[in-house]
Scaffold this active site. Structure first.
Site, PDB file in Angstrom:
ATOM      1  N   THR A 108       0.758  -1.246   0.216  1.00  0.00           N
ATOM      2  CA  THR A 108       0.024  -0.013  -0.040  1.00  0.00           C
ATOM      3  C   THR A 108       0.950   1.322   0.113  1.00  0.00           C
ATOM      4  OG1 THR A 108      -1.635  -1.215   1.062  1.00  0.00           O
ATOM      5  CG2 THR A 108      -1.863   1.424   1.340  1.00  0.00           C
ATOM      6  N   GLN A 145       0.892  -9.104  -6.531  1.00  0.00           N
ATOM      7  CA  GLN A 145       0.482 -10.329  -6.780  1.00  0.00           C
ATOM      8  C   GLN A 145       1.366 -11.287  -7.758  1.00  0.00           C
ATOM      9  OE1 GLN A 145      -2.051 -12.133  -5.410  1.00  0.00           O
ATOM     10  NE2 GLN A 145      -2.592 -10.521  -4.016  1.00  0.00           N
ATOM     11  N   SER A 160       5.093  -6.289  -2.152  1.00  0.00           N
ATOM     12  CA  SER A 160       4.834  -6.635  -0.708  1.00  0.00           C
ATOM     13  C   SER A 160       5.153  -8.193  -0.211  1.00  0.00           C
ATOM     14  CB  SER A 160       3.189  -6.669  -0.697  1.00  0.00           C
ATOM     15  OG  SER A 160       2.771  -6.903   0.744  1.00  0.00           O
ATOM     16  N   HIS A 190       4.173 -10.044   2.362  1.00  0.00           N
ATOM     17  CA  HIS A 190       3.563 -10.993   3.022  1.00  0.00           C
ATOM     18  C   HIS A 190       2.737 -11.743   1.974  1.00  0.00           C
ATOM     19  CE1 HIS A 190      -0.867  -9.086   3.179  1.00  0.00           C
ATOM     20  NE2 HIS A 190      -0.125  -8.030   2.894  1.00  0.00           N
ATOM     21  N   CYS A 227     -21.282  -8.353   0.738  1.00  0.00           N
ATOM     22  CA  CYS A 227     -22.648  -7.752   0.845  1.00  0.00           C
ATOM     23  C   CYS A 227     -22.442  -6.952   1.972  1.00  0.00           C
ATOM     24  CB  CYS A 227     -23.787  -8.893   0.998  1.00  0.00           C
ATOM     25  SG  CYS A 227     -24.800  -8.507   2.118  1.00  0.00           S
TER      26      CYS A 227
HETATM   27  C1  LIG Z   1      -2.179  -7.085  -0.891  1.00  0.00           C
HETATM   28  C2  LIG Z   1      -2.241  -6.086  -1.894  1.00  0.00           C
HETATM   29  C3  LIG Z   1      -1.499  -4.797  -1.918  1.00  0.00           C
HETATM   30  C4  LIG Z   1      -1.411  -4.172  -0.712  1.00  0.00           C
HETATM   31  O1  LIG Z   1      -0.350  -4.619  -0.095  1.00  0.00           O
HETATM   32  P1  LIG Z   1       0.025  -4.632   1.673  1.00  0.00           P
HETATM   33  O2  LIG Z   1       1.441  -4.732   1.701  1.00  0.00           O
HETATM   34  O3  LIG Z   1      -1.196  -5.567   2.132  1.00  0.00           O
HETATM   35  O4  LIG Z   1      -0.229  -3.079   2.004  1.00  0.00           O
HETATM   36  C5  LIG Z   1      -1.634  -3.767  -3.025  1.00  0.00           C
HETATM   37  N1  LIG Z   1      -1.694  -4.381  -4.246  1.00  0.00           N
HETATM   38  C6  LIG Z   1      -2.146  -5.617  -4.436  1.00  0.00           C
HETATM   39  C7  LIG Z   1      -2.531  -6.143  -5.883  1.00  0.00           C
HETATM   40  C8  LIG Z   1      -2.318  -6.818  -3.489  1.00  0.00           C
HETATM   41  O5  LIG Z   1      -2.886  -7.888  -3.692  1.00  0.00           O
END
Ligand SMILES: *Cc1c(COP(=O)(O)O)cnc(C)c1O
Length: 390
Positions: free
Chosen positions: A75, A182, A202, A204, A328
């Protein structure tokens, strides 16, 4: 029903930290706790660990180490890329081109800029979630300062033609940012090959710790600072480095980018068995996303007459962790912006299920999901008021 096991199929949301990564991180919480900016051996140890991690990230994406900047995650990297580019190019222009199906980490910074007077074009996608490079060409104006299109979508797994999109941007001398969160580990990612000037990752999402990521900034790319403070990250991203997190990111990216084709083939085989099995066993079901240009670990299907959150509740009771794009939420019954942008027919839009695989999944997990899912959907359809109406 009895909870038989836990089958985790939500790797697009997050992944377990690999044991090797935890092991690499641990010393940096305790005996190697130094602040990399300090001037003694303990600090140098931490600084060297950060630089080693930087080298590993750079090697994984074909970058130079000095083009890698650590952040608090995907993010922050996306926010920095978008707001930082806008800020550094204020004299040049006020227009950004992105896609309608970006992650909120891209869309919401764009919305924030719009409130400040910027203009943003949200490119449409086709029914499979692909951006047409020609549409980028049409959207660009002489005020465009950035093109940002994700490498692969987190909900439907669609892989974008980023290289072609980058070429369009570069033909107009506009930098190209891609959210590759991703994509890391799914296929070999090379910043030159992709034409990326900015690229967000990212930890994680690929076996590393939460709260750690990086922004690749190609040398010469104009971008402002995002966090102001100390002189960390060569003065471009202030704040004492998250040393354990950075070490974990480095180790995780090294592990996940080793033998990508072999691992991706194994996971894609499970993905394809799930897709085939679900579409064969359950009528009135469609695949969301692209049939071939999709992440090796992504299954996203829409079941007619059911609601996504109900599917998740029943699956959870049976020990399966999955996700839906048809939340929802409180007041609204709106499905996700990604599914809507793909023009999902309304009768399908509310019943989507995302299963995202990881290295820990087995054929037995796939068998289990294929065994229970027809019953889950059948039960929900039997209770569905939508069913009789159509
Ligand atoms: C998870 C995700 C993010 C955000 O990454 P974080 O490390 O969780 O802030 C941004 N873009 C995509 C495509 C994601 O899947």
């Amino acid at each position: 029903m009895e909870r038989r096991r836990t089958v985790y199929m939500d790797h697009a949301a997050t992944t377990p930290v690999r044991p090797e990564v935890v092991e690499a991180m641990l010393p940096y919480f305790s005996e190697r706790f130094g602040n990399p900016s300090s001037l003694y051996a303990l600090a140098r140890e931490a600084e060297e660990a950060v630089e080693e991690a930087r080298g590993r990230v750079a090697a994984a994406i074909g970058a130079n180490p000095e083009e890698v900047f650590f952040t608090s995650g995907g993010t922050e990297a996306d926010n920095w890329a978008i707001k930082g580019t806008a800020a550094a190019n204020q004299r040049k222009g006020d227009h950004i081109v992105t896609s309608a199906i970006e992650h909120h980490a891209v869309l919401h910074p764009c919305r924030a800029l719009e409130k400040q007077g910027y203009r943003v074009t949200y490119l449409p996608v086709d029914e499979f979630g692909r951006v047409e490079p020609g549409s980028v060409e049409e959207a660009i104006t002489d005020k465009t300062v950035l093109v940002s299109v994700m490498t692969a979508n987190n909900e439907i797994g669609t892989v974008q033609p980023v290289r072609a999109i980058a070429k369009v941007a570069h033909d107009h001398k506009i930098p190209f940012h891609t959210d590759a969160v991703q994509a890391i580990g799914a296929f070999p990612a090379d910043v030159d090959d992709m034409g990326a000037d900015l690229l967000a990752i990212s930890a994680h999402k690929f076996g590393g710790p939460k709260g750690t990521g990086a922004l690749y900034i190609r040398r010469g790319t104009r971008i402002g600072t995002f966090m102001d403070g100390g002189a960390q990250e060569r003065g471009r991203r202030a704040g004492t480095e998250n040393v354990p997190g950075i070490v974990g990111l480095g180790r995780a990216i090294e592990l996940v980018t080793a033998d990508i084709p072999g691992k991706a083939a194994r996971i894609a085989a499970m993905r394809d068995r799930l897709i085939r099995g679900i579409l064969e066993a359950i009528p009135d079901t469609r695949l969301n996303g692209h049939p071939t240009e999709r992440l090796p670990n992504n299954v996203n299907v829409a079941f007619r007459y059911v609601e996504g959150e109900s599917i998740l509740l029943l699956l959870d009771a049976l020990g399966v962790a999955a996700s839906t794009g048809s939340a929802c939420t409180s007041a609204s019954l709106e499905p996700s912006h990604v599914l809507t942008s793909c023009g999902l027919p309304p009768e399908h839009a509310h019943g989507s299920l995302r299963l995202t695989l990881g290295p820990g999944n087995t054929d037995a997990d796939v068998d289990y999901v294929l065994e229970i899912l027809p019953g889950v959907i059948g039960r929900l359809r039997a209770m569905s008021p939508l069913r009789g109406a159509t």
